[in-house]
Enzyme design. Structure first.
Site, PDB file in Angstrom:
ATOM      1  N   TYR A 172       0.832  -1.212   0.000  1.00 21.09           N
ATOM      2  CA  TYR A 172       0.000   0.000   0.000  1.00 21.09           C
ATOM      3  C   TYR A 172       0.860   1.254   0.000  1.00 21.09           C
ATOM      4  CZ  TYR A 172      -4.036   2.911   1.476  1.00 21.09           C
ATOM      5  OH  TYR A 172      -5.044   3.846   1.555  1.00 21.09           O
ATOM      6  N   ARG A 210      -1.557   8.079  -3.841  1.00 23.46           N
ATOM      7  CA  ARG A 210      -2.436   7.084  -3.240  1.00 23.46           C
ATOM      8  C   ARG A 210      -3.745   7.717  -2.784  1.00 23.46           C
ATOM      9  NH1 ARG A 210       0.275   4.472   1.788  1.00 23.46           N
ATOM     10  NH2 ARG A 210      -0.734   6.167   2.875  1.00 23.46           N
ATOM     11  N   ASP A 211      -4.793   6.871  -2.708  1.00 23.73           N
ATOM     12  CA  ASP A 211      -6.096   7.286  -2.178  1.00 23.73           C
ATOM     13  C   ASP A 211      -6.635   8.463  -3.000  1.00 23.73           C
ATOM     14  OD1 ASP A 211      -8.160   6.789  -0.398  1.00 23.73           O
ATOM     15  OD2 ASP A 211      -7.392   8.122   1.157  1.00 23.73           O
ATOM     16  N   SER A 253      -5.965   8.950   3.492  1.00 20.26           N
ATOM     17  CA  SER A 253      -4.807   8.053   3.437  1.00 20.26           C
ATOM     18  C   SER A 253      -3.825   8.446   2.345  1.00 20.26           C
ATOM     19  CB  SER A 253      -5.270   6.605   3.239  1.00 20.26           C
ATOM     20  OG  SER A 253      -6.001   6.194   4.369  1.00 20.26           O
ATOM     21  N   ASP A 282      -8.220  -0.137  -2.762  1.00 18.36           N
ATOM     22  CA  ASP A 282      -8.961   0.961  -3.419  1.00 18.36           C
ATOM     23  C   ASP A 282      -8.406   1.408  -4.773  1.00 18.36           C
ATOM     24  OD1 ASP A 282     -10.494   0.907  -1.154  1.00 18.36           O
ATOM     25  OD2 ASP A 282      -9.907   2.885  -0.430  1.00 18.36           O
ATOM     26  N   ASP A 322      -9.208   5.128  10.731  1.00 18.02           N
ATOM     27  CA  ASP A 322      -9.379   5.272   9.273  1.00 18.02           C
ATOM     28  C   ASP A 322      -9.016   6.663   8.779  1.00 18.02           C
ATOM     29  OD1 ASP A 322     -10.452   2.674   8.832  1.00 18.02           O
ATOM     30  OD2 ASP A 322     -12.359   3.358   9.650  1.00 18.02           O
TER      31      ASP A 322
END
Ligand code: NAG
Length: 458
Positions: free
Chosen positions: A183, A188-189, A195, A235, A413
């Site tokens: 990850y 990212r995200d 995140s 994701d 989260d």
């Protein structure tokens, strides 16, 4: 002289900061942090990621427990060298020296318990006064979760875990399996904020990512007797199926595809069993999304050379859906695929016809309670969630290799601090628990609720 005087006056201010220490579980550092960097007595400031340091109880002091947060990310966030072959499309793809098991890779293996999660859980249980709840909380340390390698600084920790698993295997005569989450894609995200990662596409992010993968591979190579199972990039591909209208996702499309392809090829060469992340029933499980999703997974898989160790897909990672719900949750709005097993049963034949291996693992770590969300898309620290079905290969479906806990329950989260750089509005919704610290850091009150609401009970 002037400088010296300024230093002296600054020094005289320091005791005032020391007195106003951050509380246990509070923030004590990170990019842009201007608050206290000292911790209340009995706790220590531990670096979680470039954005966040947290005051952890000293009983969880990481020095003896191989805690990945002890790595100092500032020295390794931006590697100055890229790995050999890291950027070259002309370099040939390495091949594995072993053949994957044709059957379920979880069967016959003891799952390694992350000492880091165990130390978080033990420290959390130590804070609880009610003795029944304390015992239940402590028991969570014996339930295997995945370890998230969310910054390059943590990759060396994988070697420590593999060495430990290797030693345990030799001592017990059992075969061991280590569960990891890959990850760290650049940008990212892309459809959310909570995140956001350390690598940026604009700043050599894809090469940095390849280097990150190479670091994981270098560790895995050293321990050929320990099996590694990986969830690949939560994701990321699901965002490419449904969120290309978001500029950051459109801009990330090529880098995500190149990054995931590289991860599949390199991890395949060292025999890592891989499950690509496939969102969940309320995302790719909508009937209109099934075929586009299957085509994306299949095209990527084939363009990577159909790596033999790609076993299938992971669903419901860090989410709250039931594998099999007695009745549709009110938020599922008429989707016939209202739980993970309906989603899997609908997706599997489409995958098979596209030539992609249709095996699954399903995260049930926080799926103990249903009917807790206002909207199906709510994902941030949902109030009243409970720990769910324990990890098992007894899944009731030949398509599902294992029920797993991918998200380590109790790790946050996303922050509910509206001023934070990574604040995402989902973490401010009515059904999101508040106040919440930064993503990935320990969220004590949330963990206690997961324990209380566990179903089956702990
Ligand atoms: C929220 O974030 C801002 C920006 O980092 C920080 O200054 C502030 O202290 C934080 N508030 C809390 C309650 O943590």
């Amino acid at each position: 002289m002037l400088k010296f005087a300024a230093l002296l006056s600054l020094a005289s201010l320091i005791p005032a900061f020391v007195e106003a220490a951050s509380p246990v579980w509070g923030q004590c550092g990170g990019q842009g942090w201007t608050g206290d960097t000292t911790c209340a007595s009995g706790s220590t400031c531990v670096v979680s990621n470039p954005y966040y340091s947290q005051c952890l109880p000293s009983s969880s002091n990481p020095t003896t427990t191989a805690n990945p947060t002890t790595a100092n990310p500032t020295t390794t966030v931006r590697p100055t060298t890229t790995s050999a072959g890291g950027g070259g499309s002309s370099s040939s793809v390495p091949q594995p020296t072993t053949t994957p098991d044709a059957s379920n890779p979880f069967v016959g293996y003891q799952i390694y318990l992350s000492p880091y999660y165990a130390s978080e859980v033990q420290a959390a249980a130590a804070q609880i006064t009610d003795s029944t709840l304390k015992a239940k909380a402590a028991s969570v340390a014996n339930i295997p979760t995945f370890t998230w390698f969310d910054v390059i600084a943590k990759t060396s920790q994988l070697g420590t875990y593999l060495a430990d698993a290797d030693a345990k295997a030799k001592a017990s005569g059992q075969k061991y399996l280590v569960q990891i989450v890959v990850y760290d894609l650049p940008d990212r995200d892309c459809a959310a904020l909570a995140s956001n990662g350390e690598f940026s596409i604009a700043d050599n992010g894809l090469n940095n990512y390849k280097n990150y993968i190479d670091q994981l591979v270098a560790q895995i190579k050293k321990y050929p007797n320990v099996r590694v199972v990986a969830v690949i990039e939560p994701d990321s591909l699901a965002n490419l199926v449904t969120n290309l209208n978001v500029a950051k996702c459109a801009g990330a499309q090529q880098a995500y595809q190149a990054g995931v392809t590289y991860a599949m090829q390199q991890l395949n060469a060292v025999g890592v069993y891989m499950y690509l992340d496939a969102g969940h029933a309320g995302w790719l499980g909508w009937p209109a999304n099934l075929t586009p999703a299957a085509q994306l997974f299949s095209n990527l898989y084939k363009s990577a050379g159909s790596p033999k160790f790609v076993r299938g897909l992971a669903t419901n990672v860090a989410n709250y859906n039931a594998l099999s719900a007695a009745t549709p949750d009110k938020v599922t709005q008429g989707n016939p695929n209202y739980d993970e097993i309906h989603y899997i049963n609908a997706l599997a034949p489409v995958l098979a016809s596209e030539g992609f291996p249709a095996h699954f693992i399903v995260d049930q770590g926080r799926s103990g309670q249903q009917g807790i969300r206002d909207q199906w898309g709510d994902w941030c620290n949902v109030v009243n969630a409970g720990f769910g079905t324990r990890p098992t290969t007894n899944t009731g479906s030949s398509l599902v290799d294992a029920i797993v806990w991918v998200k380590p329950g109790g790790e946050c989260d996303g922050t509910s601090n509206t001023s934070a750089v990574r604040y995402d509005a989902h973490c401010g919704l009515n059904d999101a628990a508040k106040p919440a610290p930064e993503a990935g850091t320990w969220f004590q009150s949330y963990f206690e609720t997961l324990v209380k609401n566990a179903s089956p009970s702990l």
